[in-house]
Motif scaffolding. Structure first.
Motif, PDB file in Angstrom:
ATOM      1  N   ARG A  40      40.169  51.838  36.535  1.00  0.00           N
ATOM      2  CA  ARG A  40      40.112  50.481  37.077  1.00  0.00           C
ATOM      3  C   ARG A  40      38.901  50.307  37.986  1.00  0.00           C
ATOM      4  N   PRO A  74      40.508  44.034  38.201  1.00  0.00           N
ATOM      5  CA  PRO A  74      40.888  45.303  37.567  1.00  0.00           C
ATOM      6  C   PRO A  74      42.276  45.784  37.974  1.00  0.00           C
ATOM      7  N   ILE A  85      42.166  47.594  30.295  1.00  0.00           N
ATOM      8  CA  ILE A  85      40.927  48.271  30.689  1.00  0.00           C
ATOM      9  C   ILE A  85      40.070  48.551  29.458  1.00  0.00           C
TER      10      ILE A  85
END
Length: 313
Positions: free
Chosen positions: A124, A135, A143
């Motif tokens: 992240r 994120p 992701i």
């Protein structure tokens, strides 16, 4: 002068060494220099007290000024160089900082490595360096999706487009394009401050990327494991993307990898309800980032090969 050959030099130097951190710490980067000028004009000419038509005109003037200065600088330098191969090499070296080939690869690979090992916190953190969405709200698939989308879009904006315009016009072409792309990234947003002032910058960027975006998508299709799947996905879904250009490489890589991309995402606490690309496919995983990087390397090698052929001709 063979500008295609110069772009091969630029790509080769960047692939080998990128833009070294000590050099960045000492002198910055040409994009940061352009950013300084854009920030200066934004602060001086983008007055919230002015009516929207006036701010739109001021933004157009700012965009034209920045692009013209960048292209003029490129032309002035290029006009002093020899037209033989020595001049080609010098143009390539001067164009090298404007090609983000290695940087893009390294930033996306930095997301794949921790995600493969299961370190989602590090993944992240890494993906937050290359995308604007939050994120903290991304799971493994989110992701991977964000990374692959960034790889596809920036392959076009960061490599194919600059060397395309550089191959056509040399330093004025690649410098002018980087000015256009930097303007769009800084002021070409639909925010209250930049809706009017950045309108021209966004439209110019759309025009400059029409051909490069489609070329990038075509290269992904040609090198895909299943070309027919990648081709059909690109033709079917590219126009569903909010961007008139980014959808082409993104839809092509979605089809090439057999994954679905785009879709709803969160920016600064707000949900952007984006349509899916290749909606019926599975969600991407860490391995798909690695597969996307392999496809990216092959596509950039193909592009360099085309330029070598053009230079020899």
């Amino acid at each position: 002068m063979g500008f295609a050959g110069a772009m091969v030099v630029a790509m080769a130097v960047d692939a080998l060494i990128g833009w070294p951190s000590p050099l960045f710490a000492r002198i910055g980067h040409p994009v940061t220099w352009l950013g300084w000028l854009i920030n200066l004009l934004d602060g001086a000419w983008n007055r919230t007290s002015d009516p929207s038509p006036f701010r739109r005109a001021a933004g157009a003037a700012a965009a034209i000024l920045v692009i013209a200065l960048a292209a003029a600088l490129g032309w002035a330098v290029q006009s002093m160089l020899a037209s033989e191969w020595a001049g080609v090499v010098v143009v390539g070296v001067l164009a090298w900082p404007l090609v983000a080939l290695r940087s893009l690869h390294d930033h996306v690979a930095a997301v794949a490595k921790p995600l493969v090992s299961g370190d989602i916190a590090a993944a992240r953190l890494a993906v937050g360096q290359i995308v604007g969405r939050d994120p903290a709200m991304l799971d493994d698939a989110g992701i991977a999706r964000a990374s692959i989308e960034s790889l596809a879009e920036n392959a076009s904006d960061g490599i194919v487009a600059p060397v395309f315009w550089g191959a056509l016009f040399g330093l004025p072409g690649i410098l002018g394009y980087k000015a256009i792309n930097t303007l769009d990234s800084m002021i070409g947003h639909r925010t209250e401050r930049h809706e009017a002032f950045g309108w021209a910058a966004a439209r110019i960027d759309d025009l400059a990327n029409i051909i490069p975006a489609r070329l990038t998508g075509l290269m992904f299709v040609l090198l895909a494991p299943d070309r027919s799947q990648a081709w059909s996905c690109m033709l079917r879904d590219a126009r569903r993307h909010r961007s008139p250009n980014a959808g082409w490489p993104e839809a092509a890589i979605a089809g090439a990898l057999g994954v679905r991309l785009s879709g709803p995402r969160i920016y600064h606490g707000h949900v952007a309800d984006e349509p899916w690309l290749n909606e019926a496919a599975r969600d991407p995983a860490a391995a798909d980032i690695l597969a996307g990087l392999t496809l990216y390397r092959r596509a950039m090698t193909l592009l360099a090969g085309v330029f070598v052929a053009l230079a020899l001709l």
